[in-house]
Design a protein around this motif. Structure first.
Motif, PDB file in Angstrom:
ATOM      1  N   ALA A  41       0.838  -1.201   0.000  1.00  0.00           N
ATOM      2  CA  ALA A  41       0.000   0.000   0.000  1.00  0.00           C
ATOM      3  C   ALA A  41       0.872   1.250   0.000  1.00  0.00           C
ATOM      4  N   GLY A  42       0.413   2.280  -0.692  1.00  0.00           N
ATOM      5  CA  GLY A  42       1.074   3.577  -0.644  1.00  0.00           C
ATOM      6  C   GLY A  42       2.426   3.649  -1.335  1.00  0.00           C
ATOM      7  N   VAL A  43       2.717   2.653  -2.171  1.00  0.00           N
ATOM      8  CA  VAL A  43       3.983   2.631  -2.909  1.00  0.00           C
ATOM      9  C   VAL A  43       3.644   2.795  -4.391  1.00  0.00           C
ATOM     10  N   ASP A  44       4.520   3.438  -5.159  1.00  0.00           N
ATOM     11  CA  ASP A  44       4.230   3.680  -6.581  1.00  0.00           C
ATOM     12  C   ASP A  44       4.449   2.430  -7.446  1.00  0.00           C
ATOM     13  N   LEU A  93       0.973   4.662  -9.928  1.00  0.00           N
ATOM     14  CA  LEU A  93      -0.273   4.553  -9.145  1.00  0.00           C
ATOM     15  C   LEU A  93       0.023   3.976  -7.775  1.00  0.00           C
ATOM     16  N   GLN A  94      -0.900   4.229  -6.849  1.00  0.00           N
ATOM     17  CA  GLN A  94      -0.796   3.664  -5.491  1.00  0.00           C
ATOM     18  C   GLN A  94      -2.115   3.006  -5.107  1.00  0.00           C
ATOM     19  N   PHE A  95      -2.006   1.977  -4.280  1.00  0.00           N
ATOM     20  CA  PHE A  95      -3.190   1.275  -3.767  1.00  0.00           C
ATOM     21  C   PHE A  95      -3.375   1.582  -2.285  1.00  0.00           C
ATOM     22  N   PHE A 115      -3.618   7.733  -9.002  1.00  0.00           N
ATOM     23  CA  PHE A 115      -2.389   8.116  -9.714  1.00  0.00           C
ATOM     24  C   PHE A 115      -1.599   9.055  -8.809  1.00  0.00           C
ATOM     25  N   ASN A 116      -0.296   8.814  -8.690  1.00  0.00           N
ATOM     26  CA  ASN A 116       0.556   9.757  -7.954  1.00  0.00           C
ATOM     27  C   ASN A 116       1.036  10.794  -8.968  1.00  0.00           C
ATOM     28  N   GLN A 117       0.157  11.739  -9.248  1.00  0.00           N
ATOM     29  CA  GLN A 117       0.384  12.667 -10.353  1.00  0.00           C
ATOM     30  C   GLN A 117      -0.444  13.920 -10.097  1.00  0.00           C
TER      31      GLN A 117
HETATM   32  C1  LIG Z   1       4.864  10.297  -5.736  1.00  0.00           C
HETATM   33  O1  LIG Z   1       5.452  11.115  -6.713  1.00  0.00           O
HETATM   34  C2  LIG Z   1       6.365  12.068  -6.215  1.00  0.00           C
HETATM   35  C3  LIG Z   1       6.786  12.961  -7.374  1.00  0.00           C
HETATM   36  O2  LIG Z   1       7.265  12.199  -8.448  1.00  0.00           O
HETATM   37  C4  LIG Z   1       7.541  11.343  -5.573  1.00  0.00           C
HETATM   38  O3  LIG Z   1       8.448  12.284  -5.041  1.00  0.00           O
HETATM   39  C5  LIG Z   1       7.023  10.450  -4.469  1.00  0.00           C
HETATM   40  O4  LIG Z   1       8.069   9.689  -3.931  1.00  0.00           O
HETATM   41  C6  LIG Z   1       5.942   9.517  -5.004  1.00  0.00           C
HETATM   42  N1  LIG Z   1       5.358   8.759  -3.913  1.00  0.00           N
HETATM   43  C7  LIG Z   1       5.623   7.459  -3.699  1.00  0.00           C
HETATM   44  C8  LIG Z   1       4.937   6.849  -2.536  1.00  0.00           C
HETATM   45  O5  LIG Z   1       6.350   6.823  -4.423  1.00  0.00           O
END
Ligand SMILES: *[C@@H]1O[C@H](CO)[C@@H](O)[C@H](O)[C@H]1NC(C)=O
Ligand SMILES: *[C@@H]1O[C@H](CO)[C@@H](O)[C@H](O)[C@H]1NC(C)=O
Ligand SMILES: *[C@@H]1O[C@H](CO)[C@@H](O)[C@H](O)[C@H]1NC(C)=O
Length: 215
Positions: A41-44, A93-95, A115-117
């Protein structure tokens, strides 16, 4: 007398424990990523659709397929829809599992997907099932959902991962609202006249892998 009462109390305790165990059941299997590690969870991650025709290692398919955000129509940009593109790994993306205390992502378990965007739309990037689109007859996956708060109000925001052939698929079949009547269908791809490939509920699942963004 005393001992028979104790025995009676004990037998109730045991059967209650058995009932509780039966209700909880074994935890569903953990989802694993393309490197064989547990999806957390919470990882990209990149959700990588598996192309139907195997890539021959040339042309645009060399980088596989990925998920991005696109305008919902020619005239309306926001909230953005989720779409498949070729030749790009997509956006990370993150779950978030329905029980946010759980650090790992399991099959058959409601998840928020985000989406982590950053985008220009105020709605944010949490996946949500859109209203039925009467023009195309589709239920598209859009954004504008919220993370957490499971229940009737958020029923559109929860998706599940299931094993599918040698990989996984996504589906919309939320369990967060015990007494609502909800759809239960695989997430597939709808190709419109302009060859834009948006995610929509479908009888044909989209096969996916989860690639860690750090890999
Ligand atoms: C989400 O994206 C930002 C910007 O690219 C990055 O700094 C951050 O580490 C990311 N979050 C995760 C949990 O990977
Ligand atoms: C988009 O906007 C144009 C101009 O306002 C309009 O003629 C057209 O019908 C719209 N298209 C859709 C799909 O709503
Ligand atoms: C396809 O693109 C054309 C030109 O941009 C546009 O007029 C049309 O509405 C689009 N159709 C769909 C279904 O998005």
């Amino acid at each position: 007398m005393k001992s028979s009462f104790l025995l009676f109390a004990l037998s109730i305790a045991v059967s209650t424990a058995q009932i509780l165990l039966a209700a909880a059941g074994p935890s569903p299997e953990q989802v694993v990523d393309t490197t064989g590690k547990k999806v957390r969870a919470g990882v990209d991650y990149y959700i990588r659709p598996v192309p139907e025709t195997p890539c021959d290692g040339r042309g645009p398919c060399v980088n596989g397929e990925g998920l991005v955000l696109i305008a919902r129509s020619v005239n309306v940009t926001c909230p953005l829809n989720v779409a498949v593109v070729v030749g790009f790994r997509g956006l990370p993306l993150q779950f978030t599992p329905v029980d946010p205390k759980k650090g790992v992502v399991r099959v058959s378990t409601d998840q928020n997907i985000k989406f982590n965007q950053t985008t220009a739309c105020k709605e944010g990037t949490v996946w949500k099932l859109d209203d039925f689109d009467t023009t195309t007859g589709q239920w598209f996956i859009t954004t504008g959902g919220v993370v957490g708060n499971p229940g009737r109000e958020t029923a559109g925001n929860w998706f599940k991962i299931e094993k599918y052939e040698d990989a996984y698929k996504l589906l919309y079949c939320p369990s967060v609202c015990k007494f609502c009547k909800v759809l239960c269908k695989d997430v597939g791809v709808f190709v419109d006249q302009n060859q834009s490939r948006r995610l929509a509920l479908s009888d044909k699942p989209m096969k996916v892998h989860f690639q860690p963004a750090s890999a």
